[in-house]
Enzyme design. Structure first.
Site, PDB file in Angstrom:
ATOM      1  N   LYS A 176       0.889  -1.174   0.000  1.00 58.61           N
ATOM      2  CA  LYS A 176       0.000   0.000   0.000  1.00 58.61           C
ATOM      3  C   LYS A 176       0.920   1.215   0.000  1.00 58.61           C
ATOM      4  O   LYS A 176       1.416   1.634   1.038  1.00 58.61           O
ATOM      5  CB  LYS A 176      -0.890  -0.028   1.244  1.00 58.61           C
ATOM      6  CG  LYS A 176      -2.263   0.601   1.051  1.00 58.61           C
ATOM      7  CD  LYS A 176      -2.234   2.064   0.674  1.00 58.61           C
ATOM      8  CE  LYS A 176      -2.078   2.959   1.885  1.00 58.61           C
ATOM      9  NZ  LYS A 176      -1.838   4.372   1.498  1.00 58.61           N
ATOM     10  N   GLU A 252       9.259   1.234  11.122  1.00 56.55           N
ATOM     11  CA  GLU A 252      10.230   2.322  11.041  1.00 56.55           C
ATOM     12  C   GLU A 252       9.433   3.608  11.139  1.00 56.55           C
ATOM     13  O   GLU A 252       8.693   3.963  10.213  1.00 56.55           O
ATOM     14  CB  GLU A 252      11.021   2.215   9.731  1.00 56.55           C
ATOM     15  CG  GLU A 252      11.862   0.943   9.702  1.00 56.55           C
ATOM     16  CD  GLU A 252      12.620   0.717   8.402  1.00 56.55           C
ATOM     17  OE1 GLU A 252      12.422   1.461   7.437  1.00 56.55           O
ATOM     18  OE2 GLU A 252      13.423  -0.224   8.371  1.00 56.55           O
ATOM     19  N   CYS A 286      13.271  10.856   7.559  1.00 54.67           N
ATOM     20  CA  CYS A 286      13.082  10.454   8.953  1.00 54.67           C
ATOM     21  C   CYS A 286      14.374  10.612   9.748  1.00 54.67           C
ATOM     22  O   CYS A 286      14.348  10.825  10.953  1.00 54.67           O
ATOM     23  CB  CYS A 286      12.617   9.007   9.002  1.00 54.67           C
ATOM     24  SG  CYS A 286      13.727   7.915   8.088  1.00 54.67           S
ATOM     25  N   GLU A 388       8.047  16.113  15.944  1.00 54.57           N
ATOM     26  CA  GLU A 388       8.600  15.946  14.591  1.00 54.57           C
ATOM     27  C   GLU A 388       7.836  16.861  13.624  1.00 54.57           C
ATOM     28  O   GLU A 388       6.619  16.799  13.528  1.00 54.57           O
ATOM     29  CB  GLU A 388       8.451  14.490  14.138  1.00 54.57           C
ATOM     30  CG  GLU A 388       9.061  14.253  12.765  1.00 54.57           C
ATOM     31  CD  GLU A 388       8.795  12.845  12.223  1.00 54.57           C
ATOM     32  OE1 GLU A 388       7.648  12.388  12.288  1.00 54.57           O
ATOM     33  OE2 GLU A 388       9.746  12.226  11.731  1.00 54.57           O
TER      34      GLU A 388
HETATM   35  P1  NAD Z   1       1.883   8.285   7.572  1.00 54.86           P
HETATM   36  O1  NAD Z   1       1.995   7.493   8.814  1.00 54.86           O
HETATM   37  O2  NAD Z   1       0.908   9.402   7.535  1.00 54.86           O
HETATM   38  O3  NAD Z   1       1.490   7.350   6.342  1.00 54.86           O
HETATM   39  C1  NAD Z   1       2.275   6.241   5.976  1.00 54.86           C
HETATM   40  C2  NAD Z   1       1.406   5.213   5.290  1.00 54.86           C
HETATM   41  O4  NAD Z   1       0.464   4.682   6.214  1.00 54.86           O
HETATM   42  C3  NAD Z   1       0.591   5.761   4.118  1.00 54.86           C
HETATM   43  O5  NAD Z   1       0.619   4.822   3.083  1.00 54.86           O
HETATM   44  C4  NAD Z   1      -0.795   5.894   4.719  1.00 54.86           C
HETATM   45  O6  NAD Z   1      -1.829   5.832   3.770  1.00 54.86           O
HETATM   46  C5  NAD Z   1      -0.841   4.703   5.652  1.00 54.86           C
HETATM   47  N1  NAD Z   1      -1.790   4.795   6.758  1.00 54.86           N
HETATM   48  C6  NAD Z   1      -2.172   5.901   7.433  1.00 54.86           C
HETATM   49  N2  NAD Z   1      -3.045   5.568   8.418  1.00 54.86           N
HETATM   50  C7  NAD Z   1      -3.201   4.218   8.363  1.00 54.86           C
HETATM   51  C8  NAD Z   1      -3.968   3.285   9.119  1.00 54.86           C
HETATM   52  N3  NAD Z   1      -4.744   3.653  10.145  1.00 54.86           N
HETATM   53  N4  NAD Z   1      -3.888   1.972   8.777  1.00 54.86           N
HETATM   54  C9  NAD Z   1      -3.107   1.571   7.749  1.00 54.86           C
HETATM   55  N5  NAD Z   1      -2.373   2.418   7.003  1.00 54.86           N
HETATM   56  C10 NAD Z   1      -2.403   3.729   7.305  1.00 54.86           C
HETATM   57  O7  NAD Z   1       3.360   8.767   7.236  1.00 54.86           O
HETATM   58  P2  NAD Z   1       3.807   9.767   6.066  1.00 54.86           P
HETATM   59  O8  NAD Z   1       3.281  11.122   6.406  1.00 54.86           O
HETATM   60  O9  NAD Z   1       3.481   9.146   4.770  1.00 54.86           O
HETATM   61  O10 NAD Z   1       5.406   9.755   6.215  1.00 54.86           O
HETATM   62  C11 NAD Z   1       6.102  10.578   7.084  1.00 54.86           C
HETATM   63  C12 NAD Z   1       6.422   9.869   8.375  1.00 54.86           C
HETATM   64  O11 NAD Z   1       7.169   8.692   8.104  1.00 54.86           O
HETATM   65  C13 NAD Z   1       7.309  10.670   9.322  1.00 54.86           C
HETATM   66  O12 NAD Z   1       6.840  10.511  10.631  1.00 54.86           O
HETATM   67  C14 NAD Z   1       8.677  10.036   9.176  1.00 54.86           C
HETATM   68  O13 NAD Z   1       9.537  10.194  10.261  1.00 54.86           O
HETATM   69  C15 NAD Z   1       8.293   8.613   8.970  1.00 54.86           C
HETATM   70  N6  NAD Z   1       9.385   7.887   8.307  1.00 54.86           N
HETATM   71  C16 NAD Z   1      10.147   7.022   9.040  1.00 54.86           C
HETATM   72  C17 NAD Z   1      11.203   6.340   8.445  1.00 54.86           C
HETATM   73  C18 NAD Z   1      12.073   5.395   9.227  1.00 54.86           C
HETATM   74  O14 NAD Z   1      12.841   4.660   8.600  1.00 54.86           O
HETATM   75  N7  NAD Z   1      12.003   5.371  10.540  1.00 54.86           N
HETATM   76  C19 NAD Z   1      11.474   6.552   7.096  1.00 54.86           C
HETATM   77  C20 NAD Z   1      10.677   7.447   6.378  1.00 54.86           C
HETATM   78  C21 NAD Z   1       9.624   8.095   6.998  1.00 54.86           C
END
Ligand code: NAD
Length: 484
Positions: A176, A252, A286, A388
């Site tokens: 997804k 992550e 991140c 963040e």
């Molecule tokens: P997000 O959590 O908003 O979304 C990530 C994914 O989860 C999307 O595909 C979204 O549609 C899906 N999603 C959202 N709610 C959901 C639910 N209830 N059930 C299932 N799926 C759901 O994150 P984002 O805004 O896309 O990305 C930014 C975030 O990602 C930041 O917090 C960043 O730090 C983190 N990040 C972490 C790493 C790491 O390696 N630790 C790497 C990249 C990004």
């Protein structure tokens, strides 16, 4: 208009329920994304299970490895298609997408394919109670159907970082992608078909999180394990979904990473490093640094030098030569980041540079731009130091001792990454041991060897992926005991 379709059982599937995919540089509509409903998610999970029970599940490891190499080669052959798709979706500079996102997207398949070929398992001979002998050995089997939920900041790179090891270990996946960045995951479906990956091994369902494809996928009982990269709060929701059926998760999550600059550091190297870690990918990494702690004797000089670097970052579209910074991913995210810019001022920050939206000409004025921003003078309790932001911004504060710097770096719920800048080898190792993070870079940032463990401490994640550590999540380790 471009149509971003789901990829289920080797076929591209339209649903008729569409939403706009917008370009971050000017907010124009790039295409229509076909949202998967519960029925399409179910079809994708079934296709993934059927592939496991069929050709893929029976395929010898050597053939699997060969096919995954072919996937990497085909991504490289279609490098420009992937590059254009990623740049259109994210607005990131050409230099970044072409040097990091796409090459790593391809490498992720080769690295893990080679790893499964070469990793041994353990065996123990034992004496049985009757004086006989038995031989124990360990076997690694695929876990099954893996649900892969991805963010938008490094779409191909972070998705293949999970899909590569999952497939190498013999699993099948339902991906997804983020609703903001559907393009490269869809394109990868074409690659899978072109090289002969059996239908159902790699599936893509588009949509949002709650009440959409993300929730349907993570709640689906046919998904055996879930790997997720994204916000910590989303991780909590997915963990609750995974509790049904006690399914394992690998997370992550977010970060609020510190950079620690000692007075003995190579000054230019430290300034260049923090410039990258704070502003690269418009701060949407991140591992990025949003809290910088600088030893007092060089504090003023460091703030001025970082200010000059931030102001030299030219905003512009991906293909513009000399562009130093792209836009944020969406209007919504732009508003969130600008909200933090306002909050910092209300909390009494000194705005060293930035704090608003750069002036952009013509159609670009509609893009999701923000200025690289630096603050000083805030108490550690301020929201921009605690939460963040995921934008091109950082707060810089002085410190007076090694202990104080470590305490400041650790005073957060997160624990993803720290960078330490010093020429003192002993100090570098001492600090690395005491910072509570999954990855500590000394005199560098985002220097990645894919064999190393990657993940976050505290609220920044669960588990480690990378190298042999990925085996822990993507395989079921079993013991076979043979009485001889
Ligand atoms: P997000 O959590 O908003 O979304 C990530 C994914 O989860 C999307 O595909 C979204 O549609 C899906 N999603 C959202 N709610 C959901 C639910 N209830 N059930 C299932 N799926 C759901 O994150 P984002 O805004 O896309 O990305 C930014 C975030 O990602 C930041 O917090 C960043 O730090 C983190 N990040 C972490 C790493 C790491 O390696 N630790 C790497 C990249 C990004």
């Amino acid at each position: 208009m471009k149509q971003f379709l789901n990829f289920i059982g080797g076929e591209f599937v339209a649903t008729g329920r569409t939403f706009d995919n917008r370009a971050p540089v000017d907010d124009r509509v790039l295409g229509q994304v076909h949202e998967a409903g519960a029925a399409e998610v179910d079809a994708a999970v079934r296709a993934a299970r059927a592939a496991l029970d069929g050709e893929w599940g029976r395929m010898p490891v050597a053939r699997r490895v060969e096919l995954l190499h072919a996937v990497a080669d085909e991504i490289n052959r279609r490098f420009d298609d992937f590059l254009q798709a990623e740049m259109a979706d994210t607005g990131k500079p050409h230099a970044l997408a072409s040097h990091v996102d796409i090459p790593r997207g391809a490498a992720n398949f080769k690295v893990f394919a080679d790893m499964v070929k070469n990793v041994p398992t353990e065996s123990f001979e034992m004496t049985t109670p009757d004086g006989g002998q038995a031989l124990n050995y360990a076997l690694r089997s695929p876990v099954g159907v893996i649900g892969v939920v991805c963010p938008w900041n490094l779409p191909l790179l972070l998705m293949t970082w999970k899909v590569g090891p999952a497939l190498a270990c013999g699993n099948t996946v339902v991906v997804k992608p983020s609703e903001e960045t559907p393009a490269t995951a869809t394109l990868l479906g074409e690659v899978m078909n072109a090289v002969g990956i059996p239908p159902g091994v790699y599936n893509v369902v588009h949509g949002f999180g709650p009440g959409s494809a993300g929730e349907y996928l993570t709640r689906h009982a046919g998904v055996n394990a879930i790997t997720f990269t994204g916000e910590t709060r989303t991780g909590e929701a997915i963990m609750a979904a995974a509790a049904q059926g006690v399914r394992p998760v690998s997370f992550e999550l977010g970060g609020k990473n510190a950079g620690i600059v000692f007075a003995d550091a190579d000054f230019e190297q430290a300034v260049a490093g923090i410039t990258r870690s704070a502003f690269e990918n418009c701060g949407q990494v991140c591992l990025g640094t949003e809290r910088v702690y600088v030893e007092r004797p060089i504090f003023e000089r460091f703030v001025s030098a970082l200010k000059a670097k931030a102001e030299a970052l030219k905003p512009g579209p991906s293909e513009d030569p000399g562009v130093g910074i792209g836009p944020l991913i969406s209007r919504e995210h732009q508003q969130k980041v600008l909200g933090y810019y306002d909050k910092a001022v209300k909390d009494g920050a000194t705005v060293v540079t930035g704090g608003g939206v750069p002036k952009m000409a013509g159609a670009l004025a509609e893009g999701h731009w923000v200025q690289p921003t630096i603050w000083t003078g805030l108490p550690e309790s301020a929201a921009v130091i605690r939460e963040e932001i995921f934008g091109p911004c950082c707060h810089i504060a002085p410190f007076d001792s090694e202990d104080e710097a470590i305490a400041l770096a650790n005073a957060t719920d997160y624990g993803l990454a720290t960078t330490v800048w010093t020429r003192d080898l002993g100090r570098a190792h001492r600090v690395a041991r005491r910072v509570e993070v999954g990855i500590c870079w000394i005199n560098s940032w985002f220097l990645r060897d894919l064999r190393t463990p990657f993940g976050g401490a505290k609220a920044s994640g669960i588990g480690r992926e990378g190298g042999v550590h990925s085996l822990e999540f993507y395989t079921e380790l079993r013991n076979v005991c043979v009485k001889l």
